[in-house]
Design a protein around this motif. Structure first.
Motif, PDB file in Angstrom:
ATOM      1  N   ALA A 178       2.137 -22.731-131.107  1.00  0.00           N
ATOM      2  CA  ALA A 178       3.247 -22.566-130.413  1.00  0.00           C
ATOM      3  C   ALA A 178       3.270 -23.681-129.346  1.00  0.00           C
ATOM      4  CB  ALA A 178       3.470 -21.037-130.083  1.00  0.00           C
ATOM      5  N   ALA A 179       2.066 -23.580-128.669  1.00  0.00           N
ATOM      6  CA  ALA A 179       2.254 -24.678-127.481  1.00  0.00           C
ATOM      7  C   ALA A 179       2.057 -26.050-128.121  1.00  0.00           C
ATOM      8  CB  ALA A 179       0.789 -24.218-126.700  1.00  0.00           C
ATOM      9  N   GLU A 180       1.479 -26.423-129.145  1.00  0.00           N
ATOM     10  CA  GLU A 180       1.785 -27.709-129.934  1.00  0.00           C
ATOM     11  C   GLU A 180       3.159 -27.950-130.220  1.00  0.00           C
ATOM     12  OE1 GLU A 180      -1.508 -29.658-132.478  1.00  0.00           O
ATOM     13  OE2 GLU A 180      -0.214 -28.569-133.818  1.00  0.00           O
ATOM     14  N   LEU A 181       3.560 -27.014-130.847  1.00  0.00           N
ATOM     15  CA  LEU A 181       5.094 -27.274-131.300  1.00  0.00           C
ATOM     16  C   LEU A 181       6.168 -27.656-130.226  1.00  0.00           C
ATOM     17  CD1 LEU A 181       5.344 -24.783-134.449  1.00  0.00           C
ATOM     18  CD2 LEU A 181       5.634 -27.187-134.434  1.00  0.00           C
ATOM     19  N   ALA A 182       5.816 -26.825-129.021  1.00  0.00           N
ATOM     20  CA  ALA A 182       6.568 -26.979-127.909  1.00  0.00           C
ATOM     21  C   ALA A 182       6.933 -28.272-127.307  1.00  0.00           C
ATOM     22  CB  ALA A 182       6.256 -25.797-126.682  1.00  0.00           C
ATOM     23  N   ALA A 183       6.144 -29.125-127.851  1.00  0.00           N
ATOM     24  CA  ALA A 183       6.261 -30.475-127.269  1.00  0.00           C
ATOM     25  C   ALA A 183       7.106 -31.390-128.103  1.00  0.00           C
ATOM     26  CB  ALA A 183       4.774 -31.217-127.217  1.00  0.00           C
ATOM     27  N   HIS A 184       7.466 -30.627-129.289  1.00  0.00           N
ATOM     28  CA  HIS A 184       8.615 -31.223-130.288  1.00  0.00           C
ATOM     29  C   HIS A 184       9.538 -30.544-130.570  1.00  0.00           C
ATOM     30  CE1 HIS A 184       5.077 -34.252-131.542  1.00  0.00           C
ATOM     31  NE2 HIS A 184       4.426 -33.203-130.928  1.00  0.00           N
ATOM     32  N   ALA A 185       9.792 -29.449-130.221  1.00  0.00           N
ATOM     33  CA  ALA A 185      10.811 -28.320-130.659  1.00  0.00           C
ATOM     34  C   ALA A 185      10.894 -27.383-129.476  1.00  0.00           C
ATOM     35  CB  ALA A 185      10.259 -27.754-132.141  1.00  0.00           C
ATOM     36  N   GLN A 186      12.079 -26.653-129.812  1.00  0.00           N
ATOM     37  CA  GLN A 186      12.248 -25.446-129.048  1.00  0.00           C
ATOM     38  C   GLN A 186      11.439 -24.096-129.434  1.00  0.00           C
ATOM     39  OE1 GLN A 186      16.489 -24.227-128.369  1.00  0.00           O
ATOM     40  NE2 GLN A 186      16.030 -22.808-127.060  1.00  0.00           N
ATOM     41  N   VAL A 187      10.675 -23.518-128.877  1.00  0.00           N
ATOM     42  CA  VAL A 187       9.857 -22.669-129.519  1.00  0.00           C
ATOM     43  C   VAL A 187       9.861 -21.551-128.580  1.00  0.00           C
ATOM     44  CG1 VAL A 187       7.279 -22.238-130.483  1.00  0.00           C
ATOM     45  CG2 VAL A 187       8.445 -24.532-130.192  1.00  0.00           C
ATOM     46  N   THR A 188       9.763 -20.095-129.524  1.00  0.00           N
ATOM     47  CA  THR A 188       9.459 -18.835-128.852  1.00  0.00           C
ATOM     48  C   THR A 188       8.412 -18.260-129.463  1.00  0.00           C
ATOM     49  OG1 THR A 188      11.768 -18.458-128.298  1.00  0.00           O
ATOM     50  CG2 THR A 188      10.554 -16.532-128.710  1.00  0.00           C
ATOM     51  N   LEU A 189       7.422 -17.644-128.655  1.00  0.00           N
ATOM     52  CA  LEU A 189       6.291 -17.032-129.374  1.00  0.00           C
ATOM     53  C   LEU A 189       6.813 -15.468-129.264  1.00  0.00           C
ATOM     54  CD1 LEU A 189       3.294 -17.095-130.120  1.00  0.00           C
ATOM     55  CD2 LEU A 189       2.819 -16.636-127.640  1.00  0.00           C
ATOM     56  N   ALA A 190       6.740 -14.804-130.302  1.00  0.00           N
ATOM     57  CA  ALA A 190       7.314 -13.566-130.502  1.00  0.00           C
ATOM     58  C   ALA A 190       6.065 -12.632-130.977  1.00  0.00           C
ATOM     59  CB  ALA A 190       8.082 -13.621-131.636  1.00  0.00           C
ATOM     60  N   THR A 191       5.824 -11.681-129.934  1.00  0.00           N
ATOM     61  CA  THR A 191       4.606 -10.875-130.057  1.00  0.00           C
ATOM     62  C   THR A 191       4.879  -9.230-129.812  1.00  0.00           C
ATOM     63  OG1 THR A 191       4.047 -10.760-127.837  1.00  0.00           O
ATOM     64  CG2 THR A 191       3.403 -12.763-129.009  1.00  0.00           C
ATOM     65  N   ARG A 192       4.287  -8.507-130.557  1.00  0.00           N
ATOM     66  CA  ARG A 192       4.424  -7.220-130.159  1.00  0.00           C
ATOM     67  C   ARG A 192       4.213  -6.552-128.741  1.00  0.00           C
ATOM     68  NH1 ARG A 192       5.844  -4.959-135.172  1.00  0.00           N
ATOM     69  NH2 ARG A 192       5.012  -5.837-136.905  1.00  0.00           N
ATOM     70  N   HIS A 193       3.159  -7.358-128.217  1.00  0.00           N
ATOM     71  CA  HIS A 193       2.708  -6.867-126.952  1.00  0.00           C
ATOM     72  C   HIS A 193       2.250  -8.260-126.209  1.00  0.00           C
ATOM     73  CE1 HIS A 193       1.835  -2.877-128.652  1.00  0.00           C
ATOM     74  NE2 HIS A 193       1.053  -3.716-129.519  1.00  0.00           N
ATOM     75  N   PRO A 194       2.315  -8.350-124.864  1.00  0.00           N
ATOM     76  CA  PRO A 194       1.980  -9.479-124.103  1.00  0.00           C
ATOM     77  C   PRO A 194       0.644 -10.257-124.444  1.00  0.00           C
ATOM     78  CG  PRO A 194       2.354  -7.427-122.709  1.00  0.00           C
ATOM     79  CD  PRO A 194       2.634  -6.964-124.065  1.00  0.00           C
ATOM     80  N   VAL A 195       0.706 -11.216-124.337  1.00  0.00           N
ATOM     81  CA  VAL A 195      -0.620 -12.189-124.865  1.00  0.00           C
ATOM     82  C   VAL A 195      -1.793 -11.947-123.949  1.00  0.00           C
ATOM     83  CG1 VAL A 195      -1.638 -14.301-125.275  1.00  0.00           C
ATOM     84  CG2 VAL A 195       0.882 -13.871-125.928  1.00  0.00           C
ATOM     85  N   ARG A 196      -2.993 -11.608-124.358  1.00  0.00           N
ATOM     86  CA  ARG A 196      -4.010 -11.307-123.508  1.00  0.00           C
ATOM     87  C   ARG A 196      -5.011 -12.564-123.637  1.00  0.00           C
ATOM     88  NH1 ARG A 196      -6.942  -6.229-125.658  1.00  0.00           N
ATOM     89  NH2 ARG A 196      -8.192  -6.366-123.767  1.00  0.00           N
ATOM     90  N   PHE A 197      -5.320 -13.157-122.352  1.00  0.00           N
ATOM     91  CA  PHE A 197      -6.015 -14.307-122.467  1.00  0.00           C
ATOM     92  C   PHE A 197      -7.393 -13.905-121.691  1.00  0.00           C
ATOM     93  CE2 PHE A 197      -1.642 -16.058-121.783  1.00  0.00           C
ATOM     94  CZ  PHE A 197      -1.657 -16.917-122.760  1.00  0.00           C
ATOM     95  N   ALA A 198      -8.407 -14.904-122.207  1.00  0.00           N
ATOM     96  CA  ALA A 198      -9.907 -14.613-121.568  1.00  0.00           C
ATOM     97  C   ALA A 198     -10.027 -15.953-121.242  1.00  0.00           C
ATOM     98  CB  ALA A 198     -10.864 -14.319-122.670  1.00  0.00           C
ATOM     99  N   ALA A 199     -10.587 -16.421-120.076  1.00  0.00           N
ATOM    100  CA  ALA A 199     -11.141 -17.708-119.627  1.00  0.00           C
ATOM    101  C   ALA A 199     -12.172 -18.158-120.514  1.00  0.00           C
ATOM    102  CB  ALA A 199     -11.611 -17.475-118.020  1.00  0.00           C
ATOM    103  N   GLN A 200     -11.948 -19.403-120.777  1.00  0.00           N
ATOM    104  CA  GLN A 200     -13.024 -20.123-121.339  1.00  0.00           C
ATOM    105  C   GLN A 200     -14.447 -20.414-120.729  1.00  0.00           C
ATOM    106  OE1 GLN A 200     -12.234 -24.022-123.124  1.00  0.00           O
ATOM    107  NE2 GLN A 200     -12.762 -23.243-125.394  1.00  0.00           N
ATOM    108  N   ARG A 201     -14.283 -20.477-119.520  1.00  0.00           N
ATOM    109  CA  ARG A 201     -15.284 -20.815-118.620  1.00  0.00           C
ATOM    110  C   ARG A 201     -15.343 -19.837-117.345  1.00  0.00           C
ATOM    111  NH1 ARG A 201     -18.536 -24.881-120.794  1.00  0.00           N
ATOM    112  NH2 ARG A 201     -19.518 -25.093-118.791  1.00  0.00           N
ATOM    113  N   THR A 202     -16.325 -19.281-117.127  1.00  0.00           N
ATOM    114  CA  THR A 202     -16.560 -18.398-115.824  1.00  0.00           C
ATOM    115  C   THR A 202     -17.654 -18.890-115.011  1.00  0.00           C
ATOM    116  OG1 THR A 202     -15.202 -16.508-116.924  1.00  0.00           O
ATOM    117  CG2 THR A 202     -16.640 -16.027-114.916  1.00  0.00           C
ATOM    118  N   LEU A 203     -17.710 -19.130-113.744  1.00  0.00           N
ATOM    119  CA  LEU A 203     -18.523 -19.524-112.943  1.00  0.00           C
ATOM    120  C   LEU A 203     -19.543 -20.490-113.638  1.00  0.00           C
ATOM    121  CD1 LEU A 203     -20.071 -15.913-111.923  1.00  0.00           C
ATOM    122  CD2 LEU A 203     -18.434 -17.666-110.854  1.00  0.00           C
ATOM    123  N   GLY A 204     -18.803 -21.519-114.074  1.00  0.00           N
ATOM    124  CA  GLY A 204     -19.418 -22.598-114.810  1.00  0.00           C
ATOM    125  C   GLY A 204     -20.067 -22.491-116.255  1.00  0.00           C
TER     126      GLY A 204
END
Length: 352
Positions: A180-206
């Motif tokens: 969705a993020a990749e497409l959003a640079a080229h099109a009008q995009v909605t991310l449709a989900t049943r629940h809010p997106v849950r993120f996890a940090a790729q790096r913590t404390l380095g």
């Protein structure tokens, strides 16, 4: 009819890992891969796919990823790695061989019927065919009557063909958010989900998330057997995806409530025309060839405990999601499960 020790069905990451473990137990596996190269589904993933685990945590047994262990390998890096791994693996790997079905023989062995019309007999079978061949298409209100284009993420390659279009991406996992993020640079995009997106940090404390998972032991906790439903997937993020969603590129909404022709109805009462609905809704185990054995439940899921079949002692699985742990269907974790499966299979075959 050819007779083999163990037939390993699938030549992606799980199949060669299983073959490596079986060889170390003194067995002679034959790996059967339906495509034309022993890289499984990796060559068919979307062009920009990049692992969210560093190279140092993305290796199969016996051969580390080359280069900087802290880099995040691209799809093509993984394909090249898998081809090198297969080339170095002292095992019989056969490409272009599709297994149509597996049946139990009277003597306790298995008969494999191939798409070519040939048959093989195996004392044991390891199902390592992954999930890519069985995209999950959930039941969504009005989707079957949508007048636009419906795609699954398995069919998506690059954003350029969608330039200027209105696209709805359904899903809340890593692939859904990345596409969705990749497409959003080229099109009008909605991310449709049943629940809010849950993120996890790729790096913590380095440190990368996978360093923490390994150091704490969370990566290998044997909780798979206790999960009736796999937990909601976290989106591994270096900050870019959370920022993109926050900025509305893509915008995030609850899943649409209905469809009328090409018009999608939203929960707030509004509706609009949409060109494409892209389902990034995951996959299910691709194991239809085991149906004649009665080894699957009514959803097509294997009847197993931590990869050991509950219906046939000579049948095992490698590479299932949450087969035993969080990392079971990943490059970093599939080898651990393969070793356990190989030990159990050799013990069973030596009893016969």
């Amino acid at each position: 009819m050819e007779r083999v020790d163990v037939a390993v069905i699938g030549g992606g990451q799980a199949g060669p890992a299983a073959a490596h473990a079986l060889r170390r137990q003194g067995l002679e596996p034959v790996v059967l891969e339906a495509s034309d190269q022993p890289a499984g589904s990796w060559p068919r993933y979307y062009d920009s796919l990049t692992l969210f685990s560093p190279a140092g945590y993305s290796s199969l047994p016996g051969m580390p990823f080359s280069g900087d262990p802290d880099r995040y390998p691209h799809r093509d890096d993984v394909v090249a790695y898998l081809l090198r791994y297969a080339d170095r693996l002292d095992a019989d790997i056969r490409t272009g061989v599709r297994v149509r079905d597996v049946r139990a023989a009277a003597d306790g062995t298995f008969t494999l019927a191939l798409a070519s019309g040939d048959e093989s007999s195996a004392r044991g079978v390891v199902a390592a065919s992954g999930t890519f061949g069985r995209p999950h298409r959930p039941s969504l209100p009005g989707l079957e009557d949508f007048a636009g284009t419906v795609l699954h993420a398995a069919e998506y390659r690059a954003p350029e063909p969608f330039a200027g279009r209105r696209v709805v991406v359904v899903g809340a996992g890593n692939s859904a958010v990345q596409i969705a993020a990749e497409l959003a640079a080229h099109a009008q995009v909605t991310l449709a989900t049943r629940h809010p997106v849950r993120f996890a940090a790729q790096r913590t404390l380095g440190r990368d998330l996978h360093w923490w998972l390994t150091r704490t032991g969370a990566d290998i906790l044997p909780v798979g057997r206790y999960l009736r439903t796999p937990p909601t997937q976290l989106v591994i993020d270096d900050g870019r995806y959370r920022a993109a969603v926050a900025a509305g590129a893509p915008d995030r909404r609850p899943v649409f409530t209905g469809i009328d022709g090409a018009k999608v109805a939203w929960a707030d009462g509004s509706s609009e025309e949409v060109d494409t609905i892209l389902l990034a809704t995951g996959y299910r185990p691709d194991l239809g060839y085991l149906t004649p054995l009665g080894a699957l439940d009514d959803r097509g899921h294997p009847l197993h405990r931590e990869g050991f079949s509950l219906t046939h002692p000579g049948l095992a699985y490698v590479g299932l999601e949450w087969q035993r742990s969080l990392s079971s269907n990943s490059l970093r974790g599939v080898g651990r499960d393969a070793r356990r499966i190989a030990r159990r299979l050799v013990a069973h075959l030596h009893r016969d």
